[in-house]
Design an enzyme around this catalytic site. Structure first.
Site, PDB file in Angstrom:
ATOM      1  N   SER A  99       0.838  -1.188   0.000  1.00 32.32           N
ATOM      2  CA  SER A  99       0.000   0.000   0.000  1.00 32.32           C
ATOM      3  C   SER A  99       0.883   1.252   0.000  1.00 32.32           C
ATOM      4  O   SER A  99       1.718   1.409  -0.890  1.00 32.32           O
ATOM      5  CB  SER A  99      -0.958  -0.036   1.186  1.00 32.32           C
ATOM      6  OG  SER A  99      -1.964   0.956   1.062  1.00 32.32           O
ATOM      7  N   ASP A 120      -8.974  -4.197  -6.448  1.00 29.11           N
ATOM      8  CA  ASP A 120      -8.531  -3.286  -5.390  1.00 29.11           C
ATOM      9  C   ASP A 120      -9.449  -2.066  -5.326  1.00 29.11           C
ATOM     10  O   ASP A 120      -9.520  -1.282  -6.267  1.00 29.11           O
ATOM     11  CB  ASP A 120      -7.091  -2.843  -5.664  1.00 29.11           C
ATOM     12  CG  ASP A 120      -6.440  -2.145  -4.480  1.00 29.11           C
ATOM     13  OD1 ASP A 120      -7.153  -1.606  -3.629  1.00 29.11           O
ATOM     14  OD2 ASP A 120      -5.187  -2.144  -4.419  1.00 29.11           O
ATOM     15  N   HIS A 135      -7.192  -5.163  -2.024  1.00 25.42           N
ATOM     16  CA  HIS A 135      -6.043  -4.441  -1.485  1.00 25.42           C
ATOM     17  C   HIS A 135      -5.255  -5.273  -0.477  1.00 25.42           C
ATOM     18  O   HIS A 135      -4.125  -4.927  -0.143  1.00 25.42           O
ATOM     19  CB  HIS A 135      -6.535  -3.155  -0.811  1.00 25.42           C
ATOM     20  CG  HIS A 135      -5.480  -2.118  -0.621  1.00 25.42           C
ATOM     21  ND1 HIS A 135      -4.890  -1.435  -1.673  1.00 25.42           N
ATOM     22  CD2 HIS A 135      -4.893  -1.619   0.510  1.00 25.42           C
ATOM     23  CE1 HIS A 135      -4.007  -0.575  -1.206  1.00 25.42           C
ATOM     24  NE2 HIS A 135      -3.970  -0.672   0.114  1.00 25.42           N
TER      25      HIS A 135
END
Length: 446
Positions: free
Chosen positions: A244, A357, A392
């Site tokens: 991330s 995502d 994600h």
């Protein structure tokens, strides 16, 4: 009634190891409920179960036998591990009411270096027929965990007591970085160390006396970390990994400090960096600087309405999806013209993204990185592993993924959509783990 058996093979292994769960000694066609339970450090019992039909030999192999109903359905060898739920099932109120950070993220609260111990049982008509125990270790013997507090450096180190490999070579060193939740990255770190590498969990915000948020953090801080590893650990080869916001960070480090970094894994990364944010100053400016200058980053976009995001995040079953807003900002011409110079990287590049995502468009961003590497005739191997059914969150195999489609952000207190499905995230975790292991083999030679 025959004597039944329930077996996990191996019964004691490193967490990502593929586990075979089998049962035998049942009547052909008999329906068997197989259950897994795990009690975490906070005393919460997580459990999963499936109902299986014994074959003509009275046997059940979770790799081939479908769960007809339970916490998961269909054929999945690891179904009893990833589909575990706390007593409140999948109700997000569990995360809202949680006091432990791991519970807020929908995971069991277990010391990062402790093994996960599962009790497995098989029963018919409510009668226990067989049971066994499975222990998934996260830290191998021979590794010491020591704090890192040197100058302004803050973090933790997983260091092998045997400083050299059996063949006399020096150990490789991996730096792991957290995402937007800050603190220390301890999810991947102990398991990566168990593969034979020294691992440095270098914090860069929301930890100890470091900045609380990501705004104008100098890359020289990380350069000091690399120099420390060279001196204190004797590290001759360094690789970096982050997810991330940590994913964008490692792409920046590979771009601006290539002389220190021989390999990089960007997990759900981006082709540029995000705008800086300090609650006292708002959004604007860079997240990171180098030699006193901002590094490439996107624009500030519209000021977020936090109250609105919290309301939508609570109301929407899958949480608040940030990807549309991120995509709009990241596609602005000024941002597209200001990418990270990833072609400067000094070693192999592995990008791992999720097709679904919903936090930000990591698959799209990773494609832009690949296109740049291709256009610049990048001289090292590179790969983009784009995972279907994944968002994600990209955990290790055998990790609880029940809550992964949404996460209660530890700093913002907003339910954010992550995307993917629990089953899909669990299935593709094997692909990402295998790719990570292969990448580190190529970087370190072992």
């Amino acid at each position: 009634m025959t004597r039944a058996t329930l077996t996990a093979t191996p019964s004691d292994a490193l967490q990502p190891t593929a586990i075979a769960i089998t049962a035998a000694g049942f009547a052909p066609g008999e329906t068997v409920r197989i259950t897994s339970t795990l009690v975490d450090d906070a005393g919460v019992t997580w459990a999963a179960h499936g109902h299986f039909v014994a074959d003509a030999q009275g046997e059940i192999d979770l790799a081939t036998a479908p769960s007809e109903h339970g916490t998961y359905e269909g054929v999945d060898a690891a179904g009893l591990l990833w589909s575990m739920r706390p007593p409140s099932d999948t109700d997000r109120q569990f995360m809202i009411d949680a006091t432990e950070k791991a519970h807020k993220l929908g995971s069991p609260q277990i010391d990062p270096v402790k093994p996960h111990v599962f009790e497995l049982s098989a029963s018919t008509d409510g009668q226990l027929r067989a049971s066994t125990t499975l222990s998934l270790r996260r830290l191998a013997e021979g590794i010491e965990q020591v704090p890192l507090r040197d100058g302004r450096l803050r973090g933790q180190v997983f260091r092998w007591k045997e400083r050299r490999l059996p063949d006399g070579r020096k150990r490789g060193c991996i730096f792991t970085f957290t995402g937007s939740g800050g603190g220390l990255e301890l999810g991947y770190a102990p398991v990566l160390a168990s593969l034979g590498y020294d691992v440095v969990c270098l914090a860069y915000f929301a930890y100890d006396d470091l900045p609380k948020f990501i705004a104008a953090i100098p890359l020289e801080y990380f350069e000091e970390g690399f120099q420390w590893a060279q001196q204190a650990l004797g590290a001759e080869t360094i690789a970096i990994q982050g997810a991330s916001r940590g994913g964008e960070l490692v792409m920046a480090l590979a771009s601006f400090l290539p002389e220190y970094v021989q390999g990089v894994i960007g997990i759900v990364p981006m082709y540029t960096t995000s705008v800086g944010w300090d609650p006292d100053k708002g959004f604007g400016g860079p997240s990171f600087t180098f030699r006193g200058e901002p590094i490439p980053h996107c624009g500030a976009g519209d000021d977020p309405d936090w109250d609105r995001m919290r309301r939508i995040g609570l109301a929407e079953p899958k949480g608040y999806a940030l990807t549309p807003e991120y995509r709009k900002t990241l596609e602005e011409p000024e941002t597209r013209a200001n990418p990270l110079p990833v072609e400067r990287a000094g070693g192999p590049v592995l990008l791992i993204s999720g097709v679904d995502d919903q936090m930000w468009p990591s698959a799209w961003g990773s494609d832009l990185i690949v296109n740049r590497l291709r256009a610049k005739a990048f001289k090292h191997p590179y790969r983009h592993l784009c995972l279907k059914e994944t968002g994600h969150i990209t955990p290790f195999p055998n990790t609880v993924t029940t809550f992964t489609p949404a996460v209660l952000h530890s700093l913002l207190g907003i339910f954010l959509a992550c995307g993917g499905t629990p089953a899909g995230t669990a299935r593709t975790s094997r692909q990402s783990w295998d790719a990570m292991v292969a990448h580190y083999h190529s970087v370190f030679g072992y």
